[in-house]
Design an enzyme around this catalytic site. Structure first.
Site, PDB file in Angstrom:
ATOM      1  N   MET A  38       0.848  -1.195   0.000  1.00  0.00           N
ATOM      2  CA  MET A  38       0.000   0.000   0.000  1.00  0.00           C
ATOM      3  C   MET A  38       0.884   1.245   0.000  1.00  0.00           C
ATOM      4  O   MET A  38       0.458   2.325   0.416  1.00  0.00           O
ATOM      5  CB  MET A  38      -0.925   0.004   1.225  1.00  0.00           C
ATOM      6  CG  MET A  38      -1.924  -1.149   1.188  1.00  0.00           C
ATOM      7  SD  MET A  38      -3.423  -0.819   2.106  1.00  0.00           S
ATOM      8  CE  MET A  38      -2.780  -0.524   3.717  1.00  0.00           C
ATOM      9  N   GLY A  39       2.127   1.093  -0.473  1.00  0.00           N
ATOM     10  CA  GLY A  39       3.023   2.249  -0.519  1.00  0.00           C
ATOM     11  C   GLY A  39       3.583   2.566   0.856  1.00  0.00           C
ATOM     12  O   GLY A  39       3.624   1.711   1.733  1.00  0.00           O
ATOM     13  N   HIS A  45       9.430  -3.346   3.450  1.00  0.00           N
ATOM     14  CA  HIS A  45       8.983  -3.577   2.071  1.00  0.00           C
ATOM     15  C   HIS A  45      10.184  -3.871   1.162  1.00  0.00           C
ATOM     16  O   HIS A  45      10.112  -4.730   0.283  1.00  0.00           O
ATOM     17  CB  HIS A  45       8.277  -2.344   1.506  1.00  0.00           C
ATOM     18  CG  HIS A  45       6.996  -1.998   2.176  1.00  0.00           C
ATOM     19  ND1 HIS A  45       6.850  -0.897   2.970  1.00  0.00           N
ATOM     20  CD2 HIS A  45       5.785  -2.614   2.160  1.00  0.00           C
ATOM     21  CE1 HIS A  45       5.608  -0.830   3.411  1.00  0.00           C
ATOM     22  NE2 HIS A  45       4.941  -1.867   2.956  1.00  0.00           N
ATOM     23  N   GLN A  69     -10.033  -2.196   2.924  1.00  0.00           N
ATOM     24  CA  GLN A  69      -9.533  -2.848   4.135  1.00  0.00           C
ATOM     25  C   GLN A  69      -9.437  -1.897   5.338  1.00  0.00           C
ATOM     26  O   GLN A  69      -8.911  -2.269   6.378  1.00  0.00           O
ATOM     27  CB  GLN A  69      -8.200  -3.542   3.872  1.00  0.00           C
ATOM     28  CG  GLN A  69      -7.016  -2.652   3.586  1.00  0.00           C
ATOM     29  CD  GLN A  69      -5.819  -3.463   3.108  1.00  0.00           C
ATOM     30  OE1 GLN A  69      -5.774  -3.899   1.968  1.00  0.00           O
ATOM     31  NE2 GLN A  69      -4.834  -3.665   3.963  1.00  0.00           N
ATOM     32  N   GLN A 166      -2.319 -12.210   8.136  1.00  0.00           N
ATOM     33  CA  GLN A 166      -2.568 -11.895   6.722  1.00  0.00           C
ATOM     34  C   GLN A 166      -1.838 -12.886   5.813  1.00  0.00           C
ATOM     35  O   GLN A 166      -2.383 -13.358   4.819  1.00  0.00           O
ATOM     36  CB  GLN A 166      -2.118 -10.464   6.412  1.00  0.00           C
ATOM     37  CG  GLN A 166      -2.108 -10.151   4.918  1.00  0.00           C
ATOM     38  CD  GLN A 166      -1.805  -8.701   4.602  1.00  0.00           C
ATOM     39  OE1 GLN A 166      -2.699  -7.869   4.641  1.00  0.00           O
ATOM     40  NE2 GLN A 166      -0.559  -8.392   4.272  1.00  0.00           N
ATOM     41  N   SER A 201       7.094  -0.634  10.237  1.00  0.00           N
ATOM     42  CA  SER A 201       5.689  -0.492   9.860  1.00  0.00           C
ATOM     43  C   SER A 201       5.482   0.903   9.305  1.00  0.00           C
ATOM     44  O   SER A 201       6.126   1.863   9.763  1.00  0.00           O
ATOM     45  CB  SER A 201       4.804  -0.679  11.100  1.00  0.00           C
ATOM     46  OG  SER A 201       3.526  -0.127  10.883  1.00  0.00           O
ATOM     47  N   ARG A 203       3.170   2.703   9.892  1.00  0.00           N
ATOM     48  CA  ARG A 203       2.568   3.541  10.944  1.00  0.00           C
ATOM     49  C   ARG A 203       3.599   4.053  11.948  1.00  0.00           C
ATOM     50  O   ARG A 203       3.283   4.921  12.747  1.00  0.00           O
ATOM     51  CB  ARG A 203       1.457   2.765  11.651  1.00  0.00           C
ATOM     52  CG  ARG A 203       0.272   2.514  10.718  1.00  0.00           C
ATOM     53  CD  ARG A 203      -0.914   1.888  11.401  1.00  0.00           C
ATOM     54  NE  ARG A 203      -2.071   1.902  10.539  1.00  0.00           N
ATOM     55  CZ  ARG A 203      -2.492   0.878   9.784  1.00  0.00           C
ATOM     56  NH1 ARG A 203      -1.805  -0.254   9.790  1.00  0.00           N
ATOM     57  NH2 ARG A 203      -3.560   0.990   9.026  1.00  0.00           N
TER      58      ARG A 203
HETATM   59  O1  PAF Z   1      -0.079  -5.707   3.647  1.00  0.00           O
HETATM   60  C1  PAF Z   1      -0.505  -4.792   2.908  1.00  0.00           C
HETATM   61  O2  PAF Z   1       0.177  -3.809   2.648  1.00  0.00           O
HETATM   62  C2  PAF Z   1      -1.907  -4.901   2.330  1.00  0.00           C
HETATM   63  O3  PAF Z   1      -2.755  -5.549   3.216  1.00  0.00           O
HETATM   64  C3  PAF Z   1      -1.948  -5.575   0.950  1.00  0.00           C
HETATM   65  C4  PAF Z   1      -1.474  -7.009   1.024  1.00  0.00           C
HETATM   66  C5  PAF Z   1      -1.068  -4.799  -0.020  1.00  0.00           C
HETATM   67  C6  PAF Z   1      -3.368  -5.590   0.401  1.00  0.00           C
HETATM   68  O4  PAF Z   1      -3.882  -4.312   0.212  1.00  0.00           O
END
Ligand code: PAF
Length: 286
Positions: A38-39, A45, A69, A166, A201, A203
């Site tokens: 989600m950037g 990441h 979400q 997740q 994170s 956040r």
């Molecule tokens: O983990 C995330 O960043 C999001 O939940 C994902 C997997 C990109 C789905 O929008």
């Protein structure tokens, strides 16, 4: 809705990395290694992108802040967005393509339609962890990820173990949907932490210096071997606990003797929600 996220990004090709927004432009990259995000990219990441790179395939990174979400009271509007910087970060670790779709490209007929084609995996409803705290969250994640897999058609996808539930939800989704994404393999990538042990994170940027010190309580808690000790640790750090549990690593249900277990925590610091986890049986992941 409606605005092109790339309108400020010219030209559309940043050195060798392509930045695309349309589903059609993805066709040449079928069979790629895919990292959905989600950037607000950070070192966590970047480690997923590096992991994807190891597969020796074209690496596609998606950047889409998925409204489905976020619950109404969550931070969708405040979620950090900086596409240009994200593209530069992705490129710095070797991403070949950034796919940054609009809401319309993701959900051309509305997300409910996509939802009706999906069987939500049991890991999204049975553990009563993230699913209990954020009841609509995994539905939204599954809708977005399924749509992304349909569009991108990757052969490998990398998810961070930081969002452990997740990861299990998506793993089951892939197993359940069988041939829909033929031979798609999911890789779970280890948690990246700062020097103090705080898990990366998006956040974390909201944390003040004091809150950053308090947040270290999560890392301390997941190193405990009982739930009681976890709760006591979180309390010492003044964290507002949502859950602090030790569960079976595969199902996230009650532990079974002899099977691997995982410590998982979610806690709040003011309006900031943080999660973390680590394997218990196999020693702690630092
Ligand atoms: O983990 C995330 O960043 C999001 O939940 C994902 C997997 C990109 C789905 O929008």
């Amino acid at each position: 809705m409606g605005s092109d996220p790339l309108r400020s990004l010219t030209p559309f090709i940043l050195s060798t990395m392509k930045v695309i927004t349309s589903a059609d432009s993805l066709k040449p990259f079928r069979g790629c290694a895919f990292v959905p995000t989600m950037g607000a990219l950070h070192d966590g990441h970047l480690s997923l992108i590096r992991e994807a790179k190891n597969a020796d395939k074209t690496v596609v990174v998606s950047i889409f802040v998925n409204p489905e979400q976020f619950a109404p009271e969550e931070d969708l509007d405040k979620y950090p967005r900086n596409l240009e910087q994200d593209c530069a970060f992705a490129e710095s670790v070797g991403a070949d393509v950034v796919f940054a779709p609009s809401v319309e490209t993701m959900y051309p007929t509305g997300s409910n339609e996509s939802l009706s084609n999906l069987h939500i995996p049991w890991a999204a409803t049975k553990p009563l962890l993230e699913d209990a705290c954020r009841p609509t969250h995994f539905l939204g994640v599954c809708v977005a990820v399924a749509r992304l897999f349909d569009l991108v058609q990757p052969s490998i996808t990398v998810f961070g173990l930081k969002d452990y539930q997740q990861y299990l939800v998506i793993k089951q989704l892939i197993e359940q949907e069988g041939k829909r994404w033929s031979d798609l393999q999911i890789i779970g990538a280890g948690i990246i932490r700062d020097d103090g042990g705080l898990a990366m994170s998006s956040r974390n940027v909201y944390l003040t210096t004091d809150q950053r010190s308090q947040a270290l309580g999560l890392h301390k808690a997941i190193r405990c071997s009982t739930e009681k000790a976890m709760l006591e640790t979180l309390d010492v750090y003044g964290l507002d606990v949502e859950y602090a549990v030790i569960r079976d690593s595969e199902t996230l249900l009650a532990p079974i003797e002899g099977k691997p277990t995982r410590a998982l925590v979610a806690a709040r610091l003011g309006h900031i929600r943080l999660i973390d986890n680590a394997p218990v049986n196999m020693g702690v992941q630092l």
